[in-house]
Design a protein around this motif. Structure first.
Motif: not given
Length: 282
Positions: A26, A82-84, A125-126, A128, A150, A152, A154
């Motif tokens: 980041s 955060s995501e996923n 899925r990615p 974040t 942040r 991201w 893969e």
């Protein structure tokens, strides 16, 4: 501020592999005497993502471990953006003990990467990873610091290398059980001090040939606090470590979970156990 710019610029070049896919990083999030960012490693065989929280400080500055010592401030992690992400496991490298204005602190001098294991909700899925970090950096006095970053990621990337993250992953204490071992630091026994009036823990420790025990840290949930260990070599080659109980939760009694961490060579170790070390205040 020129020395800070030079320090951060040097830090950015660390961990950049030649002839290999570069690990994701980041942007730096800068504070007055420090800067923070996220760095990534290859996806683990388990499918978990490997991330590091990197903090680089100005010369002479320190930051704190999860158990910060006499008057330090442990970092506070906020991953809510955060995501996923289904779960995160912060994995602390072995700390060191240093003098501060109010006694001693426990943490890291100059720099640290705190590895984090990230479990995706959906591994295909990615991910974040978003972090808001509140922490403190100290020289003669402590000052609050904040950072936001942040990253991201893969899914399933195994071809990257991140020497910077790997260096600090190697410093995470190895989990061990009580007992003697030939090839590692050993925590042989943990008991209450022989005399009730001592208000201390007594540990029997041993290092393998060519090894050394540098320090001992004991943690307990709540207000448990332990002093600097008194290390005494014993005739059989083991070491007695006595740690004063500085403070404890009011009314504490019965079996209580503790974490004992040894720093030294060949590598740091830790054990988790339950002890009944009595009620009452030291």
């Amino acid at each position: 501020m020129k020395f800070l710019a030079a320090l951060f610029s040097a830090a950015l070049t660390l961990g950049t592999p030649a002839g290999a896919q570069e690990a994701a990083v980041s942007l730096w999030s800068k504070s007055t005497h420090s800067s923070m960012r996220l760095i990534a490693g290859a996806t683990a065989a388990s499918g978990k993502q490997r991330v590091g929280v990197e903090i680089v400080m100005a010369p002479g500055y320190k930051t704190y471990w999860r158990s910060p010592g006499d008057s330090g401030v442990p970092p506070v992690f906020d991953w809510s953006g955060s995501e996923n992400v289904g779960g995160l496991d912060v994995r602390w490298p072995a700390p060191e003990r240093f003098e501060d204005a109010n006694g001693f602190g426990i943490g890291y001098v100059g720099e640290i990467v705190v590895p984090v294991s990230v479990q995706p909700v959906d591994p295909t899925r990615p991910v974040t990873v978003a972090l808001k970090l509140d922490y403190a950096v100290c020289d003669k006095i402590c000052v609050p610091a904040k950072g936001e970053a942040r990253l991201w990621l893969e899914p399933g990337v195994t071809s990257v290398t991140s020497p910077r993250l790997e260096e600090f992953e190697a410093r995470i204490p190895q989990p061990v059980k009580l007992g003697l071992a030939r090839d590692r630091l050993s925590i042989i026994e943990v008991t209450r001090g022989e005399k009730e009036s001592e208000h201390a823990l007594k540990l029997i420790l041993k290092a393998p040939e060519g090894g050394a025990i540098d320090d001992v840290f004991v943690e307990g949930a709540g207000q448990w606090s332990f002093g600097r260990p008194q290390l005494t070599p014993l005739p059989d080659g083991s070491i007695s470590a006595k740690l004063k109980i500085v403070d404890r939760p009011k009314g504490a009694s019965g079996l209580t979970p503790f974490i004992v961490t040894l720093s030294g060579k060949p590598a740091a170790v830790e054990t988790r156990l339950e002890l009944d070390i009595g009620a009452g205040k030291p």
